[in-house]
Scaffold this active site. Structure first.
Site, PDB file in Angstrom:
ATOM      1  N   ASP A 444      14.922   5.536   7.557  1.00 23.60           N
ATOM      2  CA  ASP A 444      14.525   6.819   8.133  1.00 23.60           C
ATOM      3  C   ASP A 444      14.546   7.916   7.055  1.00 23.60           C
ATOM      4  OD1 ASP A 444      13.837   8.655  10.083  1.00 23.60           O
ATOM      5  OD2 ASP A 444      15.468   8.129  11.446  1.00 23.60           O
ATOM      6  N   ASP A 508       8.109   9.649  17.111  1.00 22.05           N
ATOM      7  CA  ASP A 508       9.294   9.647  17.968  1.00 22.05           C
ATOM      8  C   ASP A 508       8.906   9.774  19.437  1.00 22.05           C
ATOM      9  OD1 ASP A 508      11.136   9.253  16.060  1.00 22.05           O
ATOM     10  OD2 ASP A 508      11.932  11.279  16.018  1.00 22.05           O
TER      11      ASP A 508
HETATM   12  C1  DGJ Z   1      14.422   9.801  13.821  1.00 22.27           C
HETATM   13  C2  DGJ Z   1      13.754   8.506  14.208  1.00 22.27           C
HETATM   14  O1  DGJ Z   1      12.395   8.652  14.247  1.00 22.27           O
HETATM   15  C3  DGJ Z   1      14.339   8.047  15.534  1.00 22.27           C
HETATM   16  O2  DGJ Z   1      13.668   6.890  15.982  1.00 22.27           O
HETATM   17  C4  DGJ Z   1      15.792   7.782  15.336  1.00 22.27           C
HETATM   18  O3  DGJ Z   1      15.971   6.724  14.439  1.00 22.27           O
HETATM   19  C5  DGJ Z   1      16.477   9.038  14.823  1.00 22.27           C
HETATM   20  N1  DGJ Z   1      15.831   9.582  13.672  1.00 22.27           N
HETATM   21  C6  DGJ Z   1      17.914   8.746  14.481  1.00 22.27           C
HETATM   22  O4  DGJ Z   1      18.537   9.812  13.928  1.00 22.27           O
END
Ligand code: DGJ
Length: 707
Positions: A444, A508
């Site tokens: 991430d 997301d």
């Molecule tokens: C952002 C990601 O896109 C989410 O899927 C998740 O992993 C969060 N970060 C976790 O902090």
């Protein structure tokens, strides 16, 4: 040699080598083999417009102000205020059937440029890079070096570019061609939500199935610039390259700058363009595991538990996931020392002793015993000011002290170009991968870069190359570990990061309505097998919208399928439906992830859809999604493209039960036994499905009948 040509399956490029700098004098559909290229001597003789230079300068592969080109130059820089205007001369050409290399020298400015063009003769995708070498004895300050300058034919007058934000990625925006230059700049330090480095140009009205289109993409995960320009003399060009900060690249004597790679392709309609880019990625970009191993159905813990990790709950979720047919369990954010919320602990990459008193092993063992593999979330480039790592090494964060160290999601960015930082991160991740059977990292990256400096100088370029080096080092040590590229969803998606990652968390947003547009935009350049698509909760956490399981399931069905919801809340019927969805997805993975992905063009603007057509055209799956209530006056007929025209196909709903739940009217009689029609009729005459509810969808499968 005065001319040289490159030929793919469908397209040809012709270079005119008679001038000081090569010119691409033709790029379009394939030319006849025996064409006498000398005809271009006459064909492209340019009339001299009034009130221009006596020897007007046209667009070359390296447009330069030093010869009187007033448009955007391919190179910008200076050496103590000099050598800012260039005039290169072709010194050497290496002319192959699929690749050309041009070496150009500007003796006065003491610079050498190499242009490298490679045409993939199977997909017709062109890759281009530029190398700039300082052959002088003093520093050269580089401001702009286009990876490629692509000429565009005079008839193009419309551009499609991307726009986005968090949870709303890959939106497409169409606009008329500018007079002058349209410049898209990204200075966020990652590929970005806001300005994906890609564009499609063509003649106004081009669509999925028609119109000659040219598609462009820059493979680079940092700052980038795209310039689309039409000069008043009528020249049209597009340049793509790295957006450099002042003083970011200073070439010492003998030093060179290698640009990122730009990719381009000419096709008839956007579907053909996408098929070409998908094929190119499968053959030349993506790690081999993606094609070699079926994409495992995943379960991700994020929207189920967030930071609230409890071993008993996680084990229960794992058991339920396995029972549904899930193959990989991914433990998201919240597992490491002190991570109680998003305000702390990034950098302290050891399991949290409160949540995992015996480490990760008990959970991983359970997951493995359930028959699933295990994946782990990490955000290696980041550090929380409230972390042991930052308390020990505040000097490891990128900074332009004394400017404020602005936090984003309460975090700062580590300077990966410092060997101590890269070594630390490698060691932490390596230790985890050695200690446990972890087969997957969700990598991430949750903030844009600001005040990104080292020793006061801009750090963006080095940050990107150091990131690539870190991932490459890790992959070398753990070649079987797969990596997901995630950056608050889809803020780091490009061909260069995808040389080393296997899946994209494209957004997301698990809201299936929003996902229609996001996934459609993504599919322009990227194939479905790397498109992370999760069936999320009934009430979307990002939008609050409520959507039924059928619609959520069908929306995720064609991509790299996953689940991201609290499985303890599922009702009996939902469990059965999810099980069936997963089983049917698994049975069709080869087709969904290896076929030609086509975006449908429904006549009802409230409908969307796609097709996956097997390469041998023996079978296909089509998804028909009704986003809103059908628009007044719109026909509900749908056509199914891509099949063999003369072959008869049996077409039937694929997910049993969904077709009736979806319908507001009696279902067509052919739903039971399937209808029989040739590929030509399905593509030209089309068919009707039952009148569908808004926010519903159905899958159709077409199978060639033995004749
Ligand atoms: C952002 C990601 O896109 C989410 O899927 C998740 O992993 C969060 N970060 C976790 O902090």
């Amino acid at each position: 040699m005065a001319y040289h040509r490159l030929d793919g399956q469908r397209t040809s490029l012709v270079f005119d080598l008679r001038g000081a700098v090569p010119v691409c004098c033709y790029w379009g559909s394939r030319l006849a083999d025996d064409l006498p290229l000398s005809a271009f001597d006459q064909l492209h003789w340019q009339p001299k417009p009034p009130a221009v230079l006596d020897a007007p300068v046209g667009l070359t592969l390296l447009p330069e102000n030093g010869r009187g080109w007033w448009g955007q130059p391919a190179l910008r820089g200076s050496r103590a205020g000099r050598h800012w205007s260039n005039a290169f001369t072709l010194a050497e050409s290496d002319l192959g059937a699929a690749a050309v290399r041009f070496t150009l020298v500007d003796a006065a400015a003491q610079l050498t440029v190499q242009l490298r063009l490679d045409l993939d003769r199977v997909t017709d995708v062109l890759r281009q890079r530029c190398v700039l070498i300082n052959t002088g004895t003093r520093d050269y300050h580089l401001e702009w070096c286009a990876a490629a300058t692509f000429p565009l034919p005079p008839e193009v007058n419309e551009i499609l570019m991307f726009e986005g934000r968090w949870a709303k990625e890959f939106g497409v925006r169409r606009q008329p061609f500018p007079t002058g230059a349209l410049i898209q700049d990204n200075t966020r330090g990652r590929t970005s939500h806001a300005a994906f480095p890609g564009a499609v140009v063509g003649r106004q009205g081009f669509d999925e199935s028609g119109g000659t289109v040219y598609g462009f993409h820059l493979g680079w995960s940092g700052n980038h610039r795209t310039i689309v320009e039409r000069t008043s003399e009528g020249w049209r060009q597009i340049q793509l390259g790295e957006r450099l900060m002042p003083g970011e690249v200073i070439l010492g004597p003998g030093q060179r700058y290698l640009s990122p790679s730009a990719y381009a392709c000419c096709a008839e309609g956007m579907n053909e363009l996408s098929v070409a880019f998908h094929g190119y990625m499968r053959a030349h970009i993506l790690p081999t595991q993606v094609a070699r191993t079926p994409r495992p159905v995943q379960y991700n813990t994020w929207e189920a538990v967030y930071f609230d990790h409890d071993l008993t709950v996680l084990k229960a979720l794992a058991s339920r996931a396995a029972a549904l047919g899930v193959e990989r369990f991914v433990l998201d954010d919240g597992w490491f020392s002190g991570r109680t919320d998003d305000g702390r602990a990034l950098g302290d990459w050891t399991p949290d002793p409160m949540k995992y008193p015996q480490g990760l092993a008990p959970l991983i063992d359970h997951v493995n015993r359930c028959g699933m593999t295990f994946g782990l979330w990490a955000e290696p480039e980041m550090v929380s000011p409230d972390s042991d790592l930052y308390r020990r090494h505040p000097e490891w964060a990128l900074n332009l002290d004394p400017l404020p160290r602005a936090t984003g999601r309460h975090q700062l960015v580590l300077d990966l170009s410092l060997p101590a930082v890269s070594d630390y991160l490698f060691d932490r991740l390596h230790a985890l991968l050695v200690a446990h059977p972890i087969v997957y990292l969700k990598w991430d990256m949750n903030r844009d870069l600001t005040t990104a400096g080292h020793d006061g100088r801009p750090a963006h370029h080095d940050q990107v190359t150091s990131l690539y080096a870190l991932i490459d080092r890790l992959r070398q040590a753990h070649p079987d570990v797969e990596i997901e590229t995630c950056a608050s969803g889809g803020a780091r998606v490009d061909f260069e990061i995808l040389k080393r990652t296997h899946r994209v968390w494209i957004s997301d947003s698990n809201d299936a309505l929003e996902r229609q547009q996001i996934q459609r935009g993504f599919s322009l350049f990227f194939p479905p097998e790397i498109m992370g698509c999760h069936v999320g909760p009934t009430h979307s956490h990002t939008s609050g919208r409520t959507l039924g399981l059928d619609f959520r399931g069908i929306t995720a069905f064609g991509g790299h399928l996953g689940l991201e919801l609290d499985l303890r809340t599922l009702r009996r019927g939902e469990i059965d439906d999810l099980k069936a969805l997963i089983a049917i997805h698994k049975a069709h993975r080869d087709l969904l992830h290896g076929g030609r992905h086509l975006r449908l063009m429904p006549l009802d603007p409230q409908r969307s859809g796609w097709g996956a057509v097997a390469l041998d055209r023996r079978e296909a799956i089509y998804a028909l999604m009704q986003v809103e209530t059908p628009a007044p006056g719109a026909s509900l007929r749908v056509t199914l493209p891509g099949l063999a025209p003369q072959t008869p196909y049996r077409v039937k709903p694929l997910l049993p039960g969904v077709e009736t739940r979806t319908a507001r009217t009696p279902t067509p009689p052919w739903y039971a036994e399937g209808l029989l029609a040739t590929g030509e009729l399905l593509a030209k005459a089309g068919l009707h499905v039952a009148l569908p509810n808004p926010a519903s969808g159905m899958l159709l499968k077409a199978v060639a009948e033995e004749t």
